[in-house]
Scaffold this motif. Structure first.
Motif, mmCIF file in Angstrom:
data_model
loop_
_atom_site.group_PDB
_atom_site.id
_atom_site.type_symbol
_atom_site.label_atom_id
_atom_site.label_comp_id
_atom_site.label_asym_id
_atom_site.label_seq_id
_atom_site.Cartn_x
_atom_site.Cartn_y
_atom_site.Cartn_z
ATOM 1 N N ASP A 307 0.841 -1.184 0.000
ATOM 2 C CA ASP A 307 0.000 0.000 0.000
ATOM 3 C C ASP A 307 0.882 1.242 0.000
ATOM 4 N N THR A 315 -4.244 6.066 1.944
ATOM 5 C CA THR A 315 -3.750 5.169 0.900
ATOM 6 C C THR A 315 -4.307 5.591 -0.454
ATOM 7 N N VAL A 318 -3.127 0.488 -3.617
ATOM 8 C CA VAL A 318 -3.136 -0.689 -2.758
ATOM 9 C C VAL A 318 -2.241 -1.769 -3.346
#
Length: 502
Positions: A307, A315, A318
């Protein structure tokens, strides 16, 4: 011998043995016992027959559900209903949610992704009003349009809109300009109430006022559209530029036959609808990068190994996500547009390191796939482009007006100077006449001076002669005076002699 034949033989033998036993027992059993035994046997036969039929039905259903061997090709049984149902359920699931690979990545969009993409497209497109017919244009370039059919969205006063011709570009369709809705009349939704659908409710009409000053070419274009009875399409947002906007052209879009369309390559198709100076840019878009492409427009396909950025920040990518990242990244304080593979739009991402840095940090790894690295052209924000062009034109108009004022001032100054020049010309003529008179007077004076010089020379010569004569006369006078003195001295007695002597 199959099982069915074996069971049939056993049934026949059992029936024969039962009848033999029944005949042999009629002397020891009473008639009602024999009748009951016979009824029990008959009931058993019926039960056995029904069980056999039930087993056959179950067998048929099992054949239909598991393996349908009623239609075999080359001796191979085809799939049964259960397998077909599971396959159909899987197909429906893929159609709805998309097809995934072994790693759970969507490789083929489903209805959910397409609806999301469609929603993003509609959000980017904004509201749209079709079939707006311009009916008149005033001297102030205000256009009145009328809609002959109900619209999905209502027009609101003071709403900025962008007008396009409904004709395709290949048929002369063009961008007509940015307007502001000055007034709206007709079947509009007001206060949450639906407009009346009766015949008395007039058609929707809107008065559109140009948002920017209209040039002569734009005014002619609007007037021609009104005179030709063209239809307009109105948007409340300027259509956005996309990388894949021309990827699915069809023969109908270019108005050519299917055979001709199939024989054309992508470059020929784009030349039908784009100016020649921009065709190569669209041809190279999302194609393998070449050395002449600028490094800032090169992207590579990478896979995130974790991430990103980290736990302390939100984030953005991912683990396992495949993304086309720019090679050079984006510096701190700047943003960069990264294409969203789901919606097809662009994701604005703040500072991100170069791909080589991310690889060294084991954040991403390159995916060796055909087409990577690729060239990504700079998308155009047409709303800002047209706004900047109008502002630039307005600035140029101010400069032209200022230049015209300066030219007027210069012309007035030139006129004043011209008057001064005329005065100087008159003065020059007078001075030239005086000059000519001066030349004539100078000639006369020169003649007089020459005469004076001659007389002066003669006078000088005469003076010299007189001087010489005067000198001679002076010498003669002096000589005579000396002689006279001598004579006087001779006749005068000497004062030093003794008086009376002699």
């Amino acid at each position: 011998m199959d099982l069915q034949t074996f069971l049939l033989i056993l049934g026949i033998l059992g029936t024969i043995l039962f009848l033999v036993a029944l005949v042999m027992s009629y002397k020891s059993w009473r008639w009602h016992t024999l009748l009951l035994v016979w009824l029990v046997f008959a009931a058993a036969c019926v039960a056995i027959g029904m069980s056999v039929q039930t087993l056959k039905v179950h067998q048929s259903w099992r054949e239909l559900l598991l393996v349908d061997d009623r239609d075999q090709a080359g001796g191979q049984p085809i799939a049964g209903l259960i397998e077909k149902t599971e396959a159909l359920r899987e197909e429906n699931h893929q159609l709805e949610f998309g097809a995934e690979d072994d790693r759970g990545r969507i490789v083929d969009y489903g209805i959910a992704q397409l609806e999301l993409k469609l929603g993003a497209l509609l959000l980017d497109r904004g509201r749209m009003w079709n079939d707006a017919g311009p009916i008149e244009i005033s001297g102030e370039d205000v256009v009145t349009v009328q809609f002959d059919r109900p619209q999905t969205y209502r027009l609101e006063k003071d709403l900025p809109i962008y007008a396009f011709s409904s004709e395709p570009f290949i048929n002369g369709g063009k961008y007509l300009g940015m307007f502001r809705v000055a007034d709206v009349i007709g079947n509009q939704v007001a206060n949450g109430e639906q407009p009346a659908q009766a015949g008395g409710a007039g058609p929707l009409q809107a008065t559109l006022q140009p948002q920017w000053p209209v040039s002569e070419a734009e005014r002619n274009r609007l007037q021609q559209s009104v005179d030709n009875g063209d239809l307009w399409i109105l948007y409340d947002k300027m259509p956005v530029d996309r990388h894949l906007v021309f990827n699915r052209l069809e023969a109908l879009d270019l108005e050519v036959d299917e055979e001709v369309f199939d024989a054309m390559d992508r470059a020929d198709r784009l030349r039908k609808i784009l100016p020649e100076r921009t065709v190569q840019e669209f041809i190279d878009d999302y194609q393998p990068a070449r050395p002449e492409h600028p490094a800032a427009r090169i992207e590579e396909l990478v896979e995130f190994l974790e991430d990103y950025p980290d736990e302390d920040e939100a984030t953005r990518f991912v683990e396992g996500q495949n993304v086309w990242l720019p090679q050079e990244g984006a510096e701190a304080g700047s943003t960069i547009a990264i294409r969203d593979s789901i919606t097809g739009g662009s994701l604005e991402v703040e500072a991100i390191p170069e791909i080589s840095t991310l690889i060294d940090d084991e954040v991403v790894e390159r995916l060796e796939e055909e087409g990577s690295p690729r060239y990504s052209r700079q998308l155009r924000d047409y709303a800002h482009i047209f706004r900047d062009q109008h502002q630039e034109r307005k600035r140029q108009a101010f400069e032209i007006a200022e230049t015209v004022n300066k030219i007027t001032e210069v012309q007035a100054l030139i006129a004043e100077k011209q008057q001064v020049i005329e005065l100087f010309k008159e003065e020059k003529g007078r001075l030239e006449r005086d000059y000519q008179q001066f030349i004539q007077d100078r000639k006369i004076i020169d003649q007089l001076v020459s005469q004076m010089r001659k007389k002066f020379t003669a006078s000088n010569q005469r003076l010299v002669e007189i001087r010489n004569e005067t000198i001679q006369l002076g010498k003669q006078l002096t000589e005579k005076q000396l002689n006279a003195v001598k004579e006087i001295d001779r006749r005068t007695p000497d004062p030093n002699a003794t008086s009376g002597s002699g």
